[in-house]
Scaffold this active site. Structure first.
Site, PDB file in Angstrom:
ATOM      1  N   ILE A   1       0.850  -1.190   0.000  1.00  0.00           N
ATOM      2  CA  ILE A   1       0.000   0.000   0.000  1.00  0.00           C
ATOM      3  C   ILE A   1       0.887   1.241   0.000  1.00  0.00           C
ATOM      4  CG2 ILE A   1      -1.748   1.298   1.284  1.00  0.00           C
ATOM      5  CD1 ILE A   1      -2.652  -1.449   2.425  1.00  0.00           C
ATOM      6  N   ASP A   2       0.837   1.994  -1.106  1.00  0.00           N
ATOM      7  CA  ASP A   2       1.619   3.227  -1.197  1.00  0.00           C
ATOM      8  C   ASP A   2       0.736   4.425  -0.849  1.00  0.00           C
ATOM      9  OD1 ASP A   2       0.064   3.792  -3.471  1.00  0.00           O
ATOM     10  OD2 ASP A   2       1.632   3.153  -4.864  1.00  0.00           O
ATOM     11  N   SER A   3       1.277   5.613  -0.960  1.00  0.00           N
ATOM     12  CA  SER A   3       0.533   6.808  -0.536  1.00  0.00           C
ATOM     13  C   SER A   3      -0.718   7.033  -1.381  1.00  0.00           C
ATOM     14  CB  SER A   3       1.434   8.041  -0.569  1.00  0.00           C
ATOM     15  OG  SER A   3       1.969   8.232  -1.864  1.00  0.00           O
TER      16      SER A   3
END
Length: 73
Positions: free
Chosen positions: A33-35
């Site tokens: 999960i990235d920004s």
């Protein structure tokens, strides 16, 4: 529905993650999960939980995410 179940549902729907790998101890990084994913996740969680998520700092695990959501209910 328990908050963990809601978080799992959103992650499985949006990011095509395996529900079995989503535990309270799992880090957001380990789930990939990235920004940008986090922004989408927050929007969906706000809708499903009828909360205003705000700008949380320091959320690194699914458990911390669940605690934050539960504190807003």
């Amino acid at each position: 529905m328990a908050t963990l179940d809601i978080v799992k549902e959103v992650l499985v729907e949006n990011l095509d993650l395996d529900a079995d790998g989503i535990t309270e101890e799992a880090t957001l990084d380990s789930l990939g999960i990235d920004s940008l994913d986090m922004v989408e996740l927050i929007c969906d969680l706000e809708d499903k939980c009828s909360i205003e998520f705000g700008e949380p700092e320091g959320i690194e695990t699914v458990g911390q995410l669940i605690s934050h959501i539960d504190s807003l209910k």
